[in-house]
Structure formats: C-alpha cells, structure tokens
Design an enzyme around this catalytic site. Structure first.
Site, PDB file in Angstrom:
ATOM      1  N   CYS A 144     -14.864 -20.518   0.457  1.00  0.00           N
ATOM      2  CA  CYS A 144     -15.487 -20.252   1.566  1.00  0.00           C
ATOM      3  C   CYS A 144     -16.881 -21.169   1.626  1.00  0.00           C
ATOM      4  O   CYS A 144     -17.164 -21.612   2.668  1.00  0.00           O
ATOM      5  CB  CYS A 144     -16.155 -19.008   1.844  1.00  0.00           C
ATOM      6  SG  CYS A 144     -17.265 -18.424   0.482  1.00  0.00           S
ATOM      7  N   GLN A 145     -16.889 -21.943   0.726  1.00  0.00           N
ATOM      8  CA  GLN A 145     -18.256 -22.764   0.613  1.00  0.00           C
ATOM      9  C   GLN A 145     -18.328 -23.886   1.869  1.00  0.00           C
ATOM     10  O   GLN A 145     -19.259 -24.077   2.237  1.00  0.00           O
ATOM     11  CB  GLN A 145     -18.260 -23.540  -0.603  1.00  0.00           C
ATOM     12  CG  GLN A 145     -18.758 -22.743  -1.893  1.00  0.00           C
ATOM     13  CD  GLN A 145     -17.786 -21.677  -2.341  1.00  0.00           C
ATOM     14  OE1 GLN A 145     -16.595 -21.810  -2.125  1.00  0.00           O
ATOM     15  NE2 GLN A 145     -18.161 -20.760  -3.351  1.00  0.00           N
TER      16      GLN A 145
END
Length: 362
Positions: A94-95
């Site tokens: 998700c970064q």
C-alpha cells in the site's frame, strides 16, 4: 470422470495469494474454511513467516512482475483440474498510495503491481477476486491509474464487483484502520460484508485495546517473555523511558514537562500521536510498519513503560497467538504493519462463501 457443476461448487474454495506478506489475508480466509494452495511474495522475512504458518502451501519467493503467468499450471497441481472454486487475492503493497508515505510520487515502481496481478486474473479467470489496499489507491488517477484499468478488465470479463472504503473496526478489529476493498465474482452477485461492530451494527460497541491485550503478562522495554511467542518489546533510551513514564493513558507529548519536550516540537503542532499511549477503552490507532516504536506513532502501551510488543501488535491486527513471526524486531513490526487484519479478511471471506452458497452449494 469430470465433476458436475454442483460437485465443483460443493468443494472448498482454493486460494492463490499473490502478495501474501506474512499471511494476514490467508489466515482470515483459512478461518472461513478456504484452502490456501499457493502464495507468492519476494520479501525474505515475510516469506519465512508465511511458510512457518502455512507449511503445506506451495510458496514461490518471487516478484510478481517477473513471474510468468504460464507457470501456475506447472507449479500448482490443484489448478490443473480446476474442479473447485478458485479465489485470487491481490493485496499489493500500500505504500505507493498511502498518505503516510512522505516520498509518495506517481513514478513509484510499485504502483503498477495491481496491473501485473491483473495479468493473472485475465489469463485464468478465477471465480473470485479479492483486493485490499489503502483508500489512496482510488486517487492516483480517475481514468489511467491501475485501479480504473483493473476495474475495466473485471467488467469486460463479466465479474460482479463490490468495492468501497471500510473501517476495520467495523468488523471487530480493535484498530481505526480505513481500507479500500474490492470483491469480484463470476458465480453471482457479491456484496461487501455488513458491519458487525459499531452504532447500528449487531454489536453496538467497537472492540477495544483492553479486550485484546490486557491479559498478556507485563514485560519491560527491551525484554522478551520466556513463554509467550513474540511478546518482545523494543528497548528505550533513559530519556524516552522518562517520557513514557510522564505520559498518562491515552496521552502524548503534550503532557510532558518542559524538560522532556523535543526541540523539534517546540513550534510544531502536528504529529500529536508520536510518543503517545494507547487507551484501554478504545480501538488502537492504525498500526504502521513501525508499530512497536514509541517515537513513530501512538504505540505506547496504555500503562507499562514501553511501546507495545510484537505480540501485542499482532493481536491488534487480530492474529491468533499460534501465528508466529520470524525475523528481526524491525522486520516483524513491518510484517505486522503491512498485514491485512485477520478479522477483516475473515469477514471478506464470508462474503465469497455467501455468494457460493447462493449458487446452490450445501
């Protein structure tokens, strides 16, 4: 002799977990009776944790971008007959889409990972598809980003799709964690699961920190408990020990006397969660990859003079104590922070089994 459609639907859903991490998604899906037959991830420490907890799953330590779709039939014997429902899970990192990523940019090489996962969906047409990510995945681009492209692929292939932003605490997770989820089905209409916790739900209250970690034995900063797996806390400097001792339950750096304040916070009103303690009677703040670090969020134990331990962080992500993590202290924290909360995955899994039951199973 080939199985009939009814016989096929009566069998367990087989899961192919393409961004397995340490195994949060797989643990939740396993809890609702699914069979985790294949997993892929290239993080070495997360891979070891996954294999420790799913010893019979076929695991491939590769980057999805360099893994050929044609290899699945050769690697996973369960695929060859396809006499059972198949679920592809693609909970990519998700970064690149997270608001907490200070270096977030549209050129991040991880952004197209969903598109690479889409190659497998397009090639194999699994019965079900699961996506979980941060809500920011919806804002990269309204037309050309990876999510709109993926949605168009699913629509063209005839999938029923349910998608939206949910809060994990609405599904029993003792943590305020907003996530984007997408469920897709070729076996009938599918819907996001109903909320189980909170106002208007079956259980009016959210799950709390107290309910999940208060029974664990006390330890000191830097200590590892001798009998509770992964109940290990990071060390603290004498100055940070003084700071946590000066912090009340649910409090933070604003509660310190002047001699304990950080110079960098003198004219800074933001980041009030750093060095903060959790509250017993509320869900935790969203756990990050630094969830056992006192200085990186509201990760202080409610009453003990330390940050939460690895096991406490795992419990707040709703991992069972039988789920053991491997690697360095920082690696275990990263694995836990990156994981899909088990209870969220379990709730999403039930949405698929509900759809399957609606096709005539059982």
């Amino acid at each position: 002799m080939p199985v009939t459609a009814r016989e096929r639907l009566a069998k367990k859903i087989k899961v192919f977990d393409f961004f397995s991490g340490c195994g949060g998604t797989s643990a939740g899906l396993r809890d609702v009776g699914m069979d985790i037959v294949f997993a892929l991830d290239f993080d070495p420490e997360a891979s070891k944790t996954f294999q420790r907890n799913f010893p019979t799953t076929k695991f491939v330590k590769r980057d999805v971008r360099y893994f050929e779709t044609c290899s699945i039939e050769n690697l996973v014997s369960e695929w060859r007959s396809k006499d059972h429902p198949i679920l592809f899970s693609g909970c990519a990192p998700c970064q690149p889409f997270s608001q907490q990523n200070g270096q977030r940019n549209d050129e991040d090489e991880r952004i197209p990972l969903l598109t690479h996962f889409g190659r497998f969906v397009k090639a194999y047409s699994p019965d079900f598809v699961l996506i979980e990510n941060v809500p920011g995945i919806q804002t990269i681009s309204s037309t050309a980003g990876p999510l709109p492209k993926f949605l168009r692929t699913l629509t063209k292939m005839g999938y029923s799709v349910a998608a939206g932003t949910v809060d994990c605490c609405s599904y029993g997770v003792p943590q305020k964690r907003s996530r984007f989820v997408l469920l897709a089905s070729l076996l009938g209409d599918i819907s996001l699961p109903k909320r189980s916790h909170g106002p208007g739900a079956e259980l009016a209250s959210f799950s709390t920190v107290n309910a999940w970690i208060s029974d664990l034995p006390p330890i000191q900063a830097g200590e590892t408990h001798s009998s509770v797996p992964n109940h290990r806390a990071a060390k603290l400097s004498p100055l940070n020990l003084a700071r946590i001792r000066a912090t009340p339950i649910g409090g933070g750096r604003r509660d310190w006397p002047e001699d304990l304040q950080l110079t960098c916070h003198a004219q800074h009103k933001g980041h009030t969660d750093v060095y903060g303690r959790l509250r017993w009677d509320a869900p935790a703040s969203a756990l990050t990859t630094r969830c056992i670090s006192l200085s990186n969020g509201r990760f202080g134990h409610p009453t003990q003079a330390r940050a939460i331990s690895v096991r406490e962080a795992a419990r707040l992500q709703t991992f069972d104590d039988s789920f053991e993590f491997t690697g360095s202290l920082n690696s275990m924290a990263k694995q836990i922070g990156n994981a899909v909360p088990v209870l969220l995955a379990k709730s999403l899994g039930r949405a698929f089994t509900t759809t399957l039951n609606g096709t005539g199973r059982g």
